[in-house]
Structure formats: C-alpha cells, structure tokens
Design an enzyme around this catalytic site. Structure first.
Site, mmCIF file in Angstrom:
data_model
loop_
_atom_site.group_PDB
_atom_site.id
_atom_site.type_symbol
_atom_site.label_atom_id
_atom_site.label_comp_id
_atom_site.label_asym_id
_atom_site.label_seq_id
_atom_site.Cartn_x
_atom_site.Cartn_y
_atom_site.Cartn_z
ATOM 1 C CB SER A 32 -0.929 0.003 1.221
ATOM 2 O OG SER A 32 -1.865 -1.044 1.134
ATOM 3 N N GLY A 102 -5.523 -3.284 -7.714
ATOM 4 C CA GLY A 102 -6.465 -2.179 -7.560
ATOM 5 C C GLY A 102 -5.770 -0.843 -7.521
ATOM 6 C CB SER A 177 -10.674 3.656 1.098
ATOM 7 O OG SER A 177 -9.607 2.715 1.052
ATOM 8 C CB SER A 205 -10.261 0.696 3.864
ATOM 9 O OG SER A 205 -10.680 -0.641 3.757
ATOM 10 C CD GLU A 327 -4.928 -4.260 4.108
ATOM 11 O OE1 GLU A 327 -3.735 -4.273 4.433
ATOM 12 O OE2 GLU A 327 -5.409 -3.443 3.295
#
Length: 447
Positions: A32, A102, A177, A205, A327
């Site tokens: 992330s 994503g 999000s 999220s 997640e």
C-alpha cells in the site's frame, strides 16, 4: 533472497505444524505504501529514492505503468531511483497492464488524464469484475474523456488533454477507499486542486485514506481530512523524497496468526512505532484470540500464542468490526473457523469487490473444512465444525489473501492443498520460502 518457483498447475501441500514456533520473519515492504510512494515519486518536482522497495507483481505493474507515462525508474543496490514524468508532454498511444492490482487500475487514470495521450487500461480477466465507476465517473465530471469498453470496469481509455481543472467534487466511494486515494494523489497537479467529498454508504478502510494524506503531507502538500468524508487538497508541487519503506504489516498477519494456531512465538522486526497501515490493528485484534502481543524498543513485534490451538487451547469465538481493516478478514476468518464457538466478522461487505468476492470464497472454502458459514450483508457468521480427513483442495481464486488463508489452515489440518500459492507473488513472492523458514525455527533476532 532466492525463491522457489511455484506453478498454479501443481497444488501446494500446505505444511502441518509439528511443534510450537520460535521464529523471526523479515516481512517485505508495504504494498500500500509502495505504490502510493511510487506514484508520488513519479509526479514529484525532482528525482527521489525509495529504499527497501517491495519487489512484487503489484509494484512491478505500477512501475511499468509509470514508466509508460514517462517516468524513469532504476533499481540499484536495494533502492529505487525515480526520475519524474513530464505528464503534460506525453502524447501518442499508451497501454497499461493493471494485472489484478487495484492500486494500478485506480491510481493511474487520474495521472493519465494529465497527459495529452490516449492511455488504455486493461488487466487480468478477474480485474474486469472489479468496481471502477467512482474514478471513471469522477474524471468525466472533471471534463476528462473516458472511452468505455465494459461499462464501469476495465478495459477503458483515458483521453488526456494535458490538464484537469479540479475544484469541488462529490463521489460515492463506498465500494473502495482507493477511489478517494486515487483522486487525492493527483489532486495537487489539478489546476484548482481538489475538494473531494464522499456521499453514500459507509466508507470502508479509512486508515488507507489517512495513509494517502500522510504521504502527501510528507511531500509538502497541503492535504487534510475535514471530518470523515471530505478532503481538500491545495494545488502545488509535490516534493521529492528519500524514504525507507515500512514492512507490510498486513502481510505479517498470517505469520503472527500461525503462533496462535501452532503455539509458540513469532516475531516481526522493523515494526513501526507509529504507522497508517491497517495491519497495526493486529496488536489489539490478536489478543482477542488469546495471544499476548508486544512491541519492544528495538522495533520487534512479538505474538506469543501460548500452547496454541494444536495443543487444545481453542479460543472462544469473537465478534469483530473490520470496517477499517477489511484486508485482515480472510486470515482472521480462518482463525475463527478454528475457535471453540461461533464468530461474526462485520463491516466487510466491500470485500465482494476485491481480487475475488472474498465473502463467497471464504464461505465456500471454509465449508470444505467443516465450518458452517453464513454470508451476511456486511460480513460472515462462522461456526466451527469437525474438519474432514484426507485431502482438501483449497482454492485461492487468484487472491493472495485466500492463498495465505489456506496455508494457515494447513498448520492445523493435514491434507490441505492450495491450488495456486504462486498468486502470493501479487504482494509477497517470498511467502512460501518465509513460511517454510518459520516452521524450521532457525531464525534469530539481530539485536
């Protein structure tokens, strides 16, 4: 680290724990954070450096997409050197492969809108099922031309005009999000910046949005949250940085849960004292299952599972709201299936739109090992049962979280075969090697 090659054509026999654990696992960098920092480095005002970069499929796809948009990215001595793109000078035809990432399919279209090129986005077959409407609709409201081939999903083409006006914008980001983060990352380069609002069902999220804002602020951008559904970002340059990537705390999850199942101790070095990663919530989630968790002054996070489920210490079921940490749900669902009483996981309805429909996938696979699973509007009710004997084929659905969930079950239930352990390469190619190393109990903490 050398990795063994695994093929989806050859199911992976998940090893069963033979003794309590005593392992230290060096978890690779956060996906992330990595893709947020890659995007910002590629549109910064000067070259930057990312130390301890994550080498995985999602980051490779992000790097390739940014290079296609004009950035220069060089790997050298464990670092990434990034020279920013001149988006406004990009012309011609560009093709971007999103894979199943994503962050690529959502973060890159707003950047493509700042070029003067035609940028076509596509990805894996499963990626064509992932929701994209909020980003595509938002760009169209901002005056960007989108040529859609599949309605609100991949594939599509962004026809850039070299600039995006920005201003006030309202979207429905209730399905992810990432829709918010996608627009915020590019917002400083919009002519008038962006004042983004979410309007719709509950936003999942939220920590991921705060992560995006923190990354922007660290680069000198004035980006704040006003409440939980509004984010003004002022126009301006994005500063260059040299930074070291944090380990991926969500990818640490299966190793930490392994201590609860097998018993014993698993330690994760370099755990940040403060972070926007949702994996940090494991510090208070895992004790709900009887674990003792601690973080020492050297940044080593430890999960002590005590005797462990394999020795008969089956914890009671739990009721958890995972709306901020969806997640983490697949691996926690496995733990719930090994508890002594039913559990409910709530706030995760949005997982239907992830790499696969994770609610349906978990219900199907956990049923195979004797659990009774009810799919709720926003989650799962999981009632433990008696696992079958013999071989059980656990399907990953090309989803890295489902694959690691199968590995966790294998610790307690002999005969689990994961159909595609190789899909963990999405965010952690080292997973099978690290898993074997954890079970070998050979690791040592460097003081």
């Amino acid at each position: 680290m050398a990795h063994t090659s695994y093929s989806p054509d050859r199911p992976w026999p998940a090893p069963t724990a033979q003794a309590p654990l005593d392992a230290v696992v060096e978890v690779p960098g956060s996906k992330s954070l990595a893709n947020r920092e890659l995007v910002l480095a590629a549109i910064a005002d000067a070259p930057g450096v990312i130390r301890k970069p994550l080498i995985a499929r999602d980051t490779a796809l992000c790097e390739a997409a940014l290079v296609a948009l004009g950035a220069e990215i060089v790997h050298a001595e464990g670092q990434l050197h990034v020279a920013p793109a001149s988006l406004g000078e990009m012309t011609g035809e560009v093709s971007i492969d999103c894979g199943l990432a994503g962050t690529v399919m959502r973060f890159l279209p707003p950047l493509a809108a700042l070029t003067k090129a035609r940028v076509r986005f596509d990805g894996d077959e499963a990626a064509r099922l992932r929701p994209m409407a909020a980003v595509l609709d938002a760009l169209e409201v901002l005056g960007v031309t989108i040529e859609r081939e599949n309605g609100d999903a991949l594939p599509f083409t962004v026809v850039g005009r070299g600039e995006v006006a920005g201003g006030a914008l309202t979207i429905d980001a209730s399905k992810s999000s990432q829709f918010v983060s996608a627009l915020l990352l590019a917002a400083p380069l919009f002519t008038d910046g962006l004042t983004l609002r979410h309007e719709g069902a509950e936003l999942p999220s939220l920590p991921h949005i705060e992560m995006t804002l923190a990354c922007l602020r660290a680069r000198g951008v004035n980006a704040q949250a006003t409440g939980t559904a509004s984010w003004p970002v002022e126009p301006g340059s994005i500063g260059a940085r040299e930074l070291t990537l944090e380990p991926d705390l969500s990818n640490a999850e299966p190793f930490l849960i392994a201590a609860i199942i097998a018993g014993g101790l698993v330690s994760i070095p370099s755990w940040p004292a403060t972070t926007a990663q949702v994996g940090a919530q494991l510090a208070h989630l895992l004790p709900r299952f009887g674990a003792v968790c601690s973080l020492d002054q050297h940044g080593v996070f430890r999960c002590d599972g005590g005797d462990g489920i394999l020795s008969g210490a089956r914890p009671d079921g739990v009721e958890l709201d995972l709306s901020e940490a969806g997640e983490l749900a697949p691996n926690l669902a496995v733990l719930c299936a090994l508890c002594s009483t039913p559990s409910i996981l709530r706030g995760i309805g949005h997982l239907r739109g992830h790499e696969t429909d994770r609610l349906a996938a978990l219900a199907t696979e956990l049923t195979k090992i004797g659990a009774s699973v009810e799919v709720l509007d926003d989650g799962l009710r999981i009632t433990p049962g008696e696992p079958p004997s013999g071989t059980t084929h656990w399907h990953s659905y090309a989803d890295h979280r489902m694959a690691t969930s199968g590995a966790l079950l294998g610790l307690a239930i002999p005969g689990i075969r994961v159909d595609d352990i190789a899909c963990t390469s999405k965010t952690m190619p080292e997973f099978p090697t690290l898993w074997a190393g954890m079970l070998s109990r050979k690791a040592e903490v460097a003081e």
